[in-house]
Design a protein around this motif. Structure first.
Motif, PDB file in Angstrom:
ATOM      1  N   GLY A 241     157.208 -50.666  57.185  1.00 29.72           N
ATOM      2  CA  GLY A 241     156.698 -50.564  55.984  1.00 29.72           C
ATOM      3  C   GLY A 241     155.554 -51.500  55.311  1.00 29.72           C
ATOM      4  N   TRP A 242     155.115 -52.434  56.380  1.00 28.19           N
ATOM      5  CA  TRP A 242     154.179 -53.379  56.094  1.00 28.19           C
ATOM      6  C   TRP A 242     152.568 -52.725  56.141  1.00 28.19           C
ATOM      7  CZ3 TRP A 242     154.891 -58.500  55.054  1.00 28.19           C
ATOM      8  CH2 TRP A 242     156.212 -59.097  54.970  1.00 28.19           C
ATOM      9  N   THR A 243     151.726 -52.957  55.192  1.00 29.20           N
ATOM     10  CA  THR A 243     150.288 -52.654  55.550  1.00 29.20           C
ATOM     11  C   THR A 243     149.727 -53.392  56.456  1.00 29.20           C
ATOM     12  OG1 THR A 243     150.269 -51.580  53.400  1.00 29.20           O
ATOM     13  CG2 THR A 243     148.118 -52.152  54.330  1.00 29.20           C
ATOM     14  N   VAL A 244     149.160 -53.241  57.579  1.00 26.88           N
ATOM     15  CA  VAL A 244     148.660 -54.066  58.535  1.00 26.88           C
ATOM     16  C   VAL A 244     147.173 -54.338  58.411  1.00 26.88           C
ATOM     17  CG1 VAL A 244     148.355 -54.660  60.814  1.00 26.88           C
ATOM     18  CG2 VAL A 244     150.434 -53.999  60.059  1.00 26.88           C
ATOM     19  N   VAL A 245     146.642 -55.349  58.036  1.00 27.88           N
ATOM     20  CA  VAL A 245     145.161 -55.529  57.874  1.00 27.88           C
ATOM     21  C   VAL A 245     144.661 -56.508  59.030  1.00 27.88           C
ATOM     22  CG1 VAL A 245     143.404 -55.957  56.437  1.00 27.88           C
ATOM     23  CG2 VAL A 245     145.364 -54.737  55.406  1.00 27.88           C
ATOM     24  N   LEU A 246     143.608 -56.261  59.726  1.00 26.06           N
ATOM     25  CA  LEU A 246     142.817 -57.348  60.183  1.00 26.06           C
ATOM     26  C   LEU A 246     141.881 -58.061  59.474  1.00 26.06           C
ATOM     27  CD1 LEU A 246     142.048 -55.354  63.766  1.00 26.06           C
ATOM     28  CD2 LEU A 246     144.364 -56.460  62.925  1.00 26.06           C
ATOM     29  N   ALA A 247     141.925 -59.487  59.731  1.00 23.52           N
ATOM     30  CA  ALA A 247     141.205 -60.314  59.067  1.00 23.52           C
ATOM     31  C   ALA A 247     140.403 -61.251  60.127  1.00 23.52           C
ATOM     32  CB  ALA A 247     141.629 -61.226  58.022  1.00 23.52           C
ATOM     33  N   THR A 248     138.892 -60.761  60.448  1.00 24.35           N
ATOM     34  CA  THR A 248     138.292 -61.208  61.782  1.00 24.35           C
ATOM     35  C   THR A 248     136.885 -61.213  61.489  1.00 24.35           C
ATOM     36  OG1 THR A 248     137.716 -60.700  63.941  1.00 24.35           O
ATOM     37  CG2 THR A 248     138.240 -58.779  62.707  1.00 24.35           C
ATOM     38  N   SER A 249     136.311 -62.404  62.326  1.00 18.47           N
ATOM     39  CA  SER A 249     134.775 -62.314  62.065  1.00 18.47           C
ATOM     40  C   SER A 249     134.089 -61.254  63.300  1.00 18.47           C
ATOM     41  CB  SER A 249     134.379 -63.946  62.393  1.00 18.47           C
ATOM     42  OG  SER A 249     134.676 -64.161  63.719  1.00 18.47           O
ATOM     43  N   ALA A 250     134.702 -60.617  64.000  1.00 16.48           N
ATOM     44  CA  ALA A 250     134.381 -59.792  64.533  1.00 16.48           C
ATOM     45  C   ALA A 250     133.823 -58.308  64.053  1.00 16.48           C
ATOM     46  CB  ALA A 250     135.478 -59.357  65.831  1.00 16.48           C
ATOM     47  N   GLY A 251     132.838 -57.908  64.678  1.00 11.53           N
ATOM     48  CA  GLY A 251     132.250 -56.433  64.249  1.00 11.53           C
ATOM     49  C   GLY A 251     131.720 -55.700  65.022  1.00 11.53           C
TER      50      GLY A 251
ATOM     51  N   ASP B  51     132.078 -58.870  55.302  1.00  4.87           N
ATOM     52  CA  ASP B  51     132.323 -58.352  54.125  1.00  4.87           C
ATOM     53  C   ASP B  51     132.538 -59.594  52.876  1.00  4.87           C
ATOM     54  OD1 ASP B  51     132.530 -55.817  55.238  1.00  4.87           O
ATOM     55  OD2 ASP B  51     134.648 -56.376  55.833  1.00  4.87           O
ATOM     56  N   VAL B  52     132.403 -60.853  53.253  1.00  4.09           N
ATOM     57  CA  VAL B  52     132.332 -62.008  52.431  1.00  4.09           C
ATOM     58  C   VAL B  52     131.378 -62.780  52.577  1.00  4.09           C
ATOM     59  CG1 VAL B  52     134.864 -61.752  52.576  1.00  4.09           C
ATOM     60  CG2 VAL B  52     133.879 -62.973  54.024  1.00  4.09           C
ATOM     61  N   ASP B  53     131.026 -63.790  51.503  1.00  5.64           N
ATOM     62  CA  ASP B  53     130.125 -64.743  51.519  1.00  5.64           C
ATOM     63  C   ASP B  53     130.445 -65.838  52.478  1.00  5.64           C
ATOM     64  OD1 ASP B  53     128.555 -63.341  49.800  1.00  5.64           O
ATOM     65  OD2 ASP B  53     129.602 -64.244  48.020  1.00  5.64           O
ATOM     66  N   GLN B  54     131.897 -66.325  52.399  1.00 11.44           N
ATOM     67  CA  GLN B  54     132.449 -67.294  53.308  1.00 11.44           C
ATOM     68  C   GLN B  54     133.155 -67.163  54.106  1.00 11.44           C
ATOM     69  OE1 GLN B  54     132.868 -70.547  49.848  1.00 11.44           O
ATOM     70  NE2 GLN B  54     131.557 -71.787  51.250  1.00 11.44           N
ATOM     71  N   GLY B  55     133.193 -67.478  55.377  1.00 10.25           N
ATOM     72  CA  GLY B  55     134.397 -67.024  56.405  1.00 10.25           C
ATOM     73  C   GLY B  55     135.292 -68.038  56.318  1.00 10.25           C
ATOM     74  N   LYS B  56     136.406 -68.080  57.171  1.00  7.24           N
ATOM     75  CA  LYS B  56     137.471 -69.253  57.133  1.00  7.24           C
ATOM     76  C   LYS B  56     136.674 -70.229  57.769  1.00  7.24           C
ATOM     77  CE  LYS B  56     140.191 -65.428  59.389  1.00  7.24           C
ATOM     78  NZ  LYS B  56     140.524 -64.837  60.862  1.00  7.24           N
ATOM     79  N   PRO B  57     137.106 -71.606  57.001  1.00  4.34           N
ATOM     80  CA  PRO B  57     138.487 -71.861  56.463  1.00  4.34           C
ATOM     81  C   PRO B  57     138.473 -71.341  54.823  1.00  4.34           C
ATOM     82  CG  PRO B  57     137.360 -73.629  56.773  1.00  4.34           C
ATOM     83  CD  PRO B  57     136.555 -72.991  57.336  1.00  4.34           C
ATOM     84  N   ALA B  58     137.415 -70.984  54.613  1.00  6.03           N
ATOM     85  CA  ALA B  58     137.506 -70.649  52.927  1.00  6.03           C
ATOM     86  C   ALA B  58     138.413 -69.271  52.734  1.00  6.03           C
ATOM     87  CB  ALA B  58     136.062 -70.020  52.661  1.00  6.03           C
ATOM     88  N   PRO B  59     139.129 -69.149  51.721  1.00  4.58           N
ATOM     89  CA  PRO B  59     139.880 -68.091  51.419  1.00  4.58           C
ATOM     90  C   PRO B  59     139.747 -66.538  51.303  1.00  4.58           C
ATOM     91  CG  PRO B  59     139.536 -69.175  49.411  1.00  4.58           C
ATOM     92  CD  PRO B  59     138.788 -69.748  50.548  1.00  4.58           C
ATOM     93  N   GLU B  60     138.298 -66.473  51.236  1.00  5.00           N
ATOM     94  CA  GLU B  60     137.701 -65.086  50.984  1.00  5.00           C
ATOM     95  C   GLU B  60     138.131 -63.930  52.078  1.00  5.00           C
ATOM     96  OE1 GLU B  60     133.685 -64.905  49.563  1.00  5.00           O
ATOM     97  OE2 GLU B  60     133.571 -67.069  49.278  1.00  5.00           O
ATOM     98  N   PRO B  61     138.048 -64.161  53.363  1.00  5.56           N
ATOM     99  CA  PRO B  61     138.349 -63.078  54.248  1.00  5.56           C
ATOM    100  C   PRO B  61     139.874 -62.644  54.311  1.00  5.56           C
ATOM    101  CG  PRO B  61     137.468 -64.848  55.475  1.00  5.56           C
ATOM    102  CD  PRO B  61     137.552 -65.533  54.092  1.00  5.56           C
ATOM    103  N   VAL B  62     140.920 -63.626  53.662  1.00  6.48           N
ATOM    104  CA  VAL B  62     142.286 -63.249  53.533  1.00  6.48           C
ATOM    105  C   VAL B  62     142.418 -62.544  52.131  1.00  6.48           C
ATOM    106  CG1 VAL B  62     144.489 -63.986  53.338  1.00  6.48           C
ATOM    107  CG2 VAL B  62     142.966 -65.080  54.626  1.00  6.48           C
TER     108      VAL B  62
ATOM    109  N   ALA C  87     142.735 -71.162  55.622  1.00  3.37           N
ATOM    110  CA  ALA C  87     142.315 -70.068  54.808  1.00  3.37           C
ATOM    111  C   ALA C  87     143.373 -69.205  54.210  1.00  3.37           C
ATOM    112  CB  ALA C  87     141.449 -68.993  55.645  1.00  3.37           C
ATOM    113  N   GLY C  88     144.419 -69.023  54.729  1.00  2.39           N
ATOM    114  CA  GLY C  88     145.527 -68.546  54.469  1.00  2.39           C
ATOM    115  C   GLY C  88     146.443 -68.995  53.132  1.00  2.39           C
ATOM    116  N   ALA C  89     146.236 -70.583  53.456  1.00  4.42           N
ATOM    117  CA  ALA C  89     146.917 -71.530  52.386  1.00  4.42           C
ATOM    118  C   ALA C  89     146.016 -71.439  51.097  1.00  4.42           C
ATOM    119  CB  ALA C  89     147.350 -73.000  53.143  1.00  4.42           C
ATOM    120  N   ARG C  90     144.733 -71.526  51.259  1.00  7.92           N
ATOM    121  CA  ARG C  90     144.087 -71.577  50.219  1.00  7.92           C
ATOM    122  C   ARG C  90     144.113 -70.255  49.279  1.00  7.92           C
ATOM    123  NH1 ARG C  90     139.190 -74.565  53.452  1.00  7.92           N
ATOM    124  NH2 ARG C  90     140.040 -76.531  53.114  1.00  7.92           N
ATOM    125  N   ALA C  91     144.506 -69.079  50.110  1.00  6.39           N
ATOM    126  CA  ALA C  91     144.653 -67.772  49.432  1.00  6.39           C
ATOM    127  C   ALA C  91     146.066 -67.458  48.818  1.00  6.39           C
ATOM    128  CB  ALA C  91     144.284 -66.737  50.529  1.00  6.39           C
ATOM    129  N   GLY C  92     146.755 -68.418  49.136  1.00  8.96           N
ATOM    130  CA  GLY C  92     148.135 -68.442  48.426  1.00  8.96           C
ATOM    131  C   GLY C  92     149.098 -67.565  49.162  1.00  8.96           C
TER     132      GLY C  92
END
Length: 218
Positions: A100-110, A135-146, A172-177
């Motif tokens: 029942g989890w929604t699985v999402v990939l968060a990656t710099s690959a494209g 898709d974001v202005d800042q990559g990890k370790p900024a929280p935006e990708p998460v 990144a994950g910690a900053r995203a909460g």
């Protein structure tokens, strides 16, 4: 309410970190920079421009950043037809999806790189969406990708877990909460992952799959 399991890809689901190290090392060498492989390894997981800045410094000739990134992309591209998934990576995603989890990939690959990684993991039926650095202005370790991954999943931070293998992922994950799960298969020491925000650390996807019942992804 839906729960989201957000995953980094390189070093977390695919055994590719050292391929990136080799490609970056050669790209730097071709450009006249002698950068130790151990330093490159610790920087893997940062977006290309940030990785270059981290290793060469802010006073570098930034006009050559695009050339370095292109060289890395070309060198790494030679592995696209044989990128190795880590053991049980696909089974882990499919199990979470079935639970029942929604699985999402968060990656710099494209592009072709992401397609190659998804072929290697072989779990497309389980992957609901992908949040890329494009898709974001800042990559990890900024929280935006998460945070973008959470938007795609439609869940708040309190209903999500982020799984990664680098200090940049944990930060990144910690900053995203969100709760953070670290994996050792990317080659980063347990203590470094914990210091960066990992709530718990496992060896690899197979270890996490075998330990699901007692993990944040229970």
């Amino acid at each position: 309410m839906t729960r989201a399991a957000v995953f980094d890809v390189d070093g977390t689901l695919a055994d590719t970190n050292h391929l990136h190290v080799t490609a970056w090392w050669e790209a730097f060498r071709q450009a006249g920079h002698q950068v130790p492989m151990h330093a490159v390894h610790r920087a893997v997981g940062l977006p290309s421009t940030d990785l270059i800045a981290h290793l060469l410094g802010e006073d570098r000739d930034t006009s050559r950043d695009a050339e370095l990134s292109a060289a890395h992309k070309t060198l790494y591209g030679q592995y696209f037809d044989r990128l190795p998934a880590l053991p049980d990576a696909g089974r882990l995603l499919e199990r979470l999806h079935d639970d029942g989890w929604t699985v999402v990939l968060a990656t710099s690959a494209g592009g072709a790189e992401l397609e190659a990684l998804r072929r290697a993991i072989d779990a497309d039926r389980a992957i609901a969406a992908t949040a890329s650095a494009d898709d974001v202005d800042q990559g990890k370790p900024a929280p935006e990708p998460v945070e973008h991954a959470l938007e795609l999943a439609g869940v708040p931070a309190g209903r999500a877990v982020f799984v990664g293998d680098t200090v940049w992922d944990m930060q990144a994950g910690a900053r995203a909460g969100v709760r953070c799960v670290g994996l050792l298969c990317g080659g980063i020491p347990r203590a470094d992952l914990t210091d960066a925000g990992a709530d718990v650390v496992y060896d690899d996807p197979a270890h996490l799959l075998a330990s699901l019942a007692d993990s944040p992804l229970a």
